[in-house]
Design an enzyme around this catalytic site. Structure first.
Site, PDB file in Angstrom:
ATOM      1  CE  LYS A 156      13.922  25.194 -34.036  1.00  0.00           C
ATOM      2  NZ  LYS A 156      13.492  26.214 -35.007  1.00  0.00           N
ATOM      3  N   GLY A 213      -7.957  37.880 -45.097  1.00  0.00           N
ATOM      4  CA  GLY A 213      -9.109  38.492 -44.454  1.00  0.00           C
ATOM      5  C   GLY A 213      -8.931  39.989 -44.280  1.00  0.00           C
ATOM      6  CD  GLU A 250      21.150  47.198 -38.507  1.00  0.00           C
ATOM      7  OE1 GLU A 250      20.060  47.783 -38.570  1.00  0.00           O
ATOM      8  OE2 GLU A 250      22.054  47.378 -39.309  1.00  0.00           O
ATOM      9  CB  SER A 259      18.517  37.072 -38.170  1.00  0.00           C
ATOM     10  OG  SER A 259      17.682  36.724 -37.092  1.00  0.00           O
ATOM     11  NE  ARG A 286       8.969  36.834 -37.575  1.00  0.00           N
ATOM     12  CZ  ARG A 286       9.103  36.203 -38.748  1.00  0.00           C
ATOM     13  NH1 ARG A 286      10.303  35.876 -39.187  1.00  0.00           N
ATOM     14  NH2 ARG A 286       8.048  35.908 -39.475  1.00  0.00           N
ATOM     15  CG  ASP A 303       5.080  36.520 -33.980  1.00  0.00           C
ATOM     16  OD1 ASP A 303       5.084  36.066 -32.821  1.00  0.00           O
ATOM     17  OD2 ASP A 303       5.808  36.074 -34.890  1.00  0.00           O
ATOM     18  CB  ALA A 317       5.264  29.237 -32.142  1.00  0.00           C
ATOM     19  CG  HIS A 367      21.824   7.573 -11.790  1.00  0.00           C
ATOM     20  ND1 HIS A 367      22.656   8.637 -12.050  1.00  0.00           N
ATOM     21  CD2 HIS A 367      22.607   6.460 -11.757  1.00  0.00           C
ATOM     22  CE1 HIS A 367      23.891   8.203 -12.150  1.00  0.00           C
ATOM     23  NE2 HIS A 367      23.898   6.883 -11.988  1.00  0.00           N
TER      24      HIS A 367
END
Length: 438
Positions: free
Chosen positions: A58, A122, A178, A243, A246, A285, A293, A417
């Site tokens: 961003k 971890g 895909e 892309s 994930r 995720d 997020a 307005h």
């Protein structure tokens, strides 16, 4: 000797660090484990979102939009720019500064809330009714409760691993399968059609339903594919950004060793984010649901409160979605095609930004606002926006749905307005064919 905590959070991204902060606020002795680091080896809290996803993308988006406006948009406003230059190194430097500020912000919040931080990956040593042990960087942490918030990683094309030079991952992307047969399949069809029209006018070439058959990366990238008609094609590009979704980050957790159940690569959880192991939770995720997020943050807070004995609730139907294109796309609730598939009777109202005074003053009139409301009760079922500042405008729709508002409620609320928010008011009024400005 192991250090003992009420809660140990594995992962320092939005879901993890927010869960740790909330747990500490509730009086629980809390630790957070995260292995993200800067190129020079320093801890970098914030996960994918802060380091290579939401935040830096961003920052670069804002810089690139400023450059585009200076080169093409300012003249319309009577602002003439001579000798315009792009200083890419400064743009990237600013992006890094924004990321560092966010990293430092999380570290400050940990210190403020007395959250112990351990830098490293971890891994479960044991898990049972008497608690868990987590190994990290040569230390062992004992925890009554563990929250797994290890996030996700970009999925690579088979046979085309990421080299981050010619074949690039897109760590800010949402999960999409895909070779989609339709454009923006998750969005409302009317919004997707409007986006297609705008993006192709901007010069984007979009091909749907393709099947990638081969990728060769040398000085450039050659992509071989079969198009939607079954014809073999080949194209050469400077860079290939992949892309296609994930995958959950579970590597290194020792999930198999302690019997942590996985489903299709994700950690299996119930509606309250409990795993099959006692007092082990998972959020964000790495579990089912949208890879957003803010969804991870809400789950992290809810789990911390459940551990403390409270009964919070996360409504997945009121989680907003945003696509940070130009123009932006945002929505919450049901799409029109979903309502049709579910047999729900509804009424729709739309309003174009072209008829909004503030949008005209901005010089950005592309797009529209769309309200979907129950045909009988008039309850807002979904709101869809493509246009300027859609990511900000969608918040009003989220509030409306959380409070079970009707489209008439939104239409009767006074909006400033001139403002872009008036487009929501008019779209809500349009449900009852009462729009005032069109």
């Amino acid at each position: 000797m192991a250090q003992t905590f009420d809660v140990v959070v594995i992962g320092g991204g939005p879901g993890g660090y927010v869960a740790a902060i909330r747990a500490a606020q509730l009086g629980l002795k809390t630790a957070c484990v995260d292995d993200w680091k800067t190129p020079d080896g320093r801890p970098a809290l914030g996960g994918t979102c802060t380091n290579i996803g939401c935040i830096p993308s961003k920052a670069l988006l804002q810089s690139s939009e400023n450059f585009e406006q200076a080169g093409h948009g300012f003249a319309e406003h009577g602002v003439r720019v001579k000798g315009l230059e792009l200083d890419l190194s400064q743009m990237l430097k600013r992006k890094d500064q924004v990321v560092k500020s966010s990293n430092d912000g999380v570290a400050y919040l940990f210190k403020k809330n007395k959250v112990a931080f351990f830098h490293g990956r971890g891994s479960f040593v044991k898990a049972g009714t008497e608690g868990c042990e987590i190994a990290v960087s040569g230390e062992t942490l004992s925890a009554r409760n563990v929250i797994i918030a290890t996030g996700s990683s970009p999925r690579a094309l088979p046979g085309a691993p990421f080299d981050e030079k010619l074949i690039l991952s897109n760590d800010g992307a949402l999960v999409i399968p895909e070779a989609l047969p339709v454009f923006l399949g998750a969005a409302d069809e009317q919004i997707a059609k409007e986006a297609w029209k705008i993006f192709t006018k901007q010069g984007l070439k979009i091909e749907l339903g393709v099947k990638i058959t081969g990728v060769k990366a040398k000085k450039d990238v050659t992509v071989e594919y079969t198009d939607a008609g079954g014809k073999l094609q080949s194209a050469i590009f400077d860079r290939l950004i992949v892309s296609i979704g994930r995958i959950a980050n579970t590597e290194g957790l020792n999930a198999e060793g302690v019997g942590l159940k996985l489903e299709r690569g994700f950690i299996a959880v119930d509606e309250n984010c409990r795993t099959n192991l006692p007092n082990v939770w998972a959020v964000g995720d790495v579990v089912r649901g949208p890879m957003l997020a803010h969804k991870a943050e809400e789950e992290g807070v809810a789990v911390a409160e459940r551990i403390a004995g409270q009964r919070p609730h996360v409504d997945f139907n009121t989680i907003p979605w945003v696509i940070y294109t130009t123009p932006e796309i945002a929505w919450v609730g049901k799409t029109e095609q979903q309502l049709k598939a579910e047999g729900i009777e509804y009424r729709a109202g739309t309003f174009p930004f072209m008829a909004n005074a503030r949008a005209r003053a901005l010089g950005d009139t592309s797009g529209l606002v769309k309200f979907l409301a129950d045909a009988k009760s008039d309850a807002v079922l979904g709101v869809h926006i493509i246009g300027p500042f859609a990511s900000e405008l969608i918040a009003e729709a989220v509030v409306a749905m959380e409070f079970r508002a009707s489209s008439e409620d939104i239409g009767m609320i006074c909006h400033a307005h001139p403002s872009l928010s008036e487009a929501l008011k008019d779209a809500a009024l349009a449900v009852d064919k009462r729009a005032l400005n069109i």
